[in-house]
Design a protein around this motif. Structure first.
Motif, PDB file in Angstrom:
ATOM      1  N   GLU A 114       0.842  -1.185   0.000  1.00 35.46           N
ATOM      2  CA  GLU A 114       0.000   0.000   0.000  1.00 35.46           C
ATOM      3  C   GLU A 114       0.887   1.248   0.000  1.00 35.46           C
ATOM      4  O   GLU A 114       2.096   1.185   0.199  1.00 35.46           O
ATOM      5  N   SER A 115       0.270   2.390  -0.211  1.00 37.22           N
ATOM      6  CA  SER A 115       1.023   3.635  -0.262  1.00 37.22           C
ATOM      7  C   SER A 115       1.648   3.971   1.078  1.00 37.22           C
ATOM      8  O   SER A 115       2.748   4.511   1.145  1.00 37.22           O
ATOM      9  N   ASN A 138      -8.781   8.726   1.325  1.00 35.17           N
ATOM     10  CA  ASN A 138      -7.362   8.994   1.069  1.00 35.17           C
ATOM     11  C   ASN A 138      -6.508   7.923   1.732  1.00 35.17           C
ATOM     12  O   ASN A 138      -6.999   7.074   2.481  1.00 35.17           O
ATOM     13  N   ASP A 139      -5.213   7.945   1.455  1.00 34.49           N
ATOM     14  CA  ASP A 139      -4.316   6.890   1.921  1.00 34.49           C
ATOM     15  C   ASP A 139      -4.264   6.797   3.440  1.00 34.49           C
ATOM     16  O   ASP A 139      -4.199   5.705   4.005  1.00 34.49           O
ATOM     17  N   ARG A 155      -7.339   5.183   4.835  1.00 31.99           N
ATOM     18  CA  ARG A 155      -7.451   3.782   4.444  1.00 31.99           C
ATOM     19  C   ARG A 155      -6.383   2.894   5.085  1.00 31.99           C
ATOM     20  O   ARG A 155      -6.371   1.688   4.857  1.00 31.99           O
ATOM     21  N   LEU A 156      -5.509   3.482   5.889  1.00 31.23           N
ATOM     22  CA  LEU A 156      -4.448   2.722   6.535  1.00 31.23           C
ATOM     23  C   LEU A 156      -5.031   1.818   7.629  1.00 31.23           C
ATOM     24  O   LEU A 156      -5.672   2.300   8.564  1.00 31.23           O
ATOM     25  N   SER A 178      -1.523  -5.653   6.161  1.00 34.94           N
ATOM     26  CA  SER A 178      -2.613  -4.675   6.074  1.00 34.94           C
ATOM     27  C   SER A 178      -3.556  -4.925   7.251  1.00 34.94           C
ATOM     28  O   SER A 178      -3.111  -5.047   8.377  1.00 34.94           O
TER      29      SER A 178
END
Length: 379
Positions: free
Chosen positions: A177-178, A225-226, A229-230, A199
């Motif tokens: 992931e980002s 946004n990243d 979504r973390l 994750s």
């Protein structure tokens, strides 16, 4: 609360990772919320300082390793040391001549850390055996078990090495992931299964081949946004038999049957440090310092305590009839498992408790940011 994140830059090479520092505040506006005032020490438990020692400053996500009567720690400047938890006697001390990013993993013989230069270093009884260059950073302590060293990297890859020779045995790579958290994740052995947090999922892996046996979600990505979504899973976890309970960062707490890979339950929870528990309850600290207790069988809340709000608490530890948590003032609070009421508190050196407390040989061991190591025992 300061949270360091790793950002994969789309405009750079695919493996380029850059640190993104983000200040996440529990308050609205710029005013810092005031920590809860402490009542006079209840003194309902007799606890004494049995021993103390010192390593260097610690500014990485240290995990104090416990193996039988032995505790092993590391400092940011590369000093590693092992102690007899009963007496505080130093068993060995060495320097790996590098800044440490993750550690410590140990099986009682081999001890392992990861450096900021992306090297995995393994010692045998305090003597360096080998080091291997890694392709990505890691913030999760290596797991040393069964003559092997397992590593969870920040790019979601899992690796296994022969503990004696350093030979790589297998590698499992997953899409990254980002963003990933710059703090310890989940990596443990349950029976003949390697269990890792990838994750928002607990994943069961064959430790001999790296093949996936099962996956079970604690939380799913959400938001637009990243950062929203973390959903990384964070250490520490609570394990009772085959059941492993874990926290997904600022999203949920849940329990999985690691023998079958079945999700038992998951509940919303807004915390950033790990959890602990016993056969009846799971205990966790929320982002604002509330201590929350969930019933282990179904995840229903049992009680919530707000006595230590905004005191930047560590993950909890079950100690007999109490729960131990450290704070950023160097205090260790022991609270009742039944309702969270204060039992006693003890002081260290005044710097923040930097790692979750551990229990070894009947000794409560805590480590501070300035490198103080303290062993407390009941009177």
């Amino acid at each position: 609360m300061k949270l360091d994140l790793l950002l994969k830059a789309a405009t750079r090479v695919a493996f380029g990772l850059f640190v993104l520092g983000s200040l996440v505040s529990c308050s609205s506006g710029s005013e810092k919320l005031r920590p809860a005032e402490l009542a006079p020490n209840a003194g309902l438990l007799g606890v004494r300082l049995a021993w103390s020692s010192k390593v260097g400053t610690i500014d990485f996500p240290l995990q104090v390793n416990v193996n039988g009567n032995t505790v092993t720690v590391a400092s940011s400047d590369g000093v590693m040391a092992s102690f007899d938890a009963r007496t505080g006697k130093e068993l060995w001390r060495t320097s790996v001549d590098a800044q440490v990013a993750a550690g410590v993993g140990s099986d009682g013989r081999f001890a392992a850390v990861v450096t900021r230069g992306n090297e995995l270093i393994v010692l045998d009884a305090g003597r360096e055996m080998w080091r291997q260059k890694l392709s990505a950073q890691s913030f999760t302590p290596p797991l040393v078990a069964g003559g092997r060293v397992f590593l969870l990297a920040a790019d979601r890859s899992l690796m296994a090495y022969d503990a004696q020779s350093g030979r790589k045995l297998w590698n499992q790579q997953r899409p990254g992931e980002s963003l990933v958290l710059r703090q310890s994740g989940v990596l443990l052995a349950v029976g003949d299964t390697l269990v890792a947090g990838l994750s928002g999922r607990l994943v069961g892996i064959n430790p001999s081949s790296g093949a996936t046996r099962w996956e079970s979600p604690i939380a799913s990505p959400r938001g637009t946004n990243d950062i929203e979504r973390l959903v990384d899973l964070v250490g520490r976890v609570s394990r009772e038999g085959d059941v492993v309970c874990a926290r997904a960062f600022q999203a949920a707490v849940g329990c999985v049957d690691a023998a079958r890979g079945n999700l038992l339950w998951t509940k919303p929870a807004n915390g950033s440090v790990g959890i602990h528990g016993d056969d009846k309850y799971v205990f966790g600290v929320e982002g604002d310092g509330k201590l929350v207790t969930w019933r282990r069988t179904d995840g229903e809340r049992v009680w919530v305590s707000e006595r230590l709000r905004y005191r930047s608490l560590t993950a909890p530890l079950v100690v007999g009839r109490s729960i131990a948590v450290g704070d950023d003032a160097g205090l260790v609070h022991l609270l009742s498992r039944e309702d969270g009421s204060p039992l006693t508190r003890v002081a260290t050196d005044g710097s923040a408790i930097v790692a979750a407390p551990v229990l070894a040989a009947g000794t409560l061991v805590v480590v501070t940011r300035s490198g103080g190591i303290f062993g407390f025992k009941p009177e």
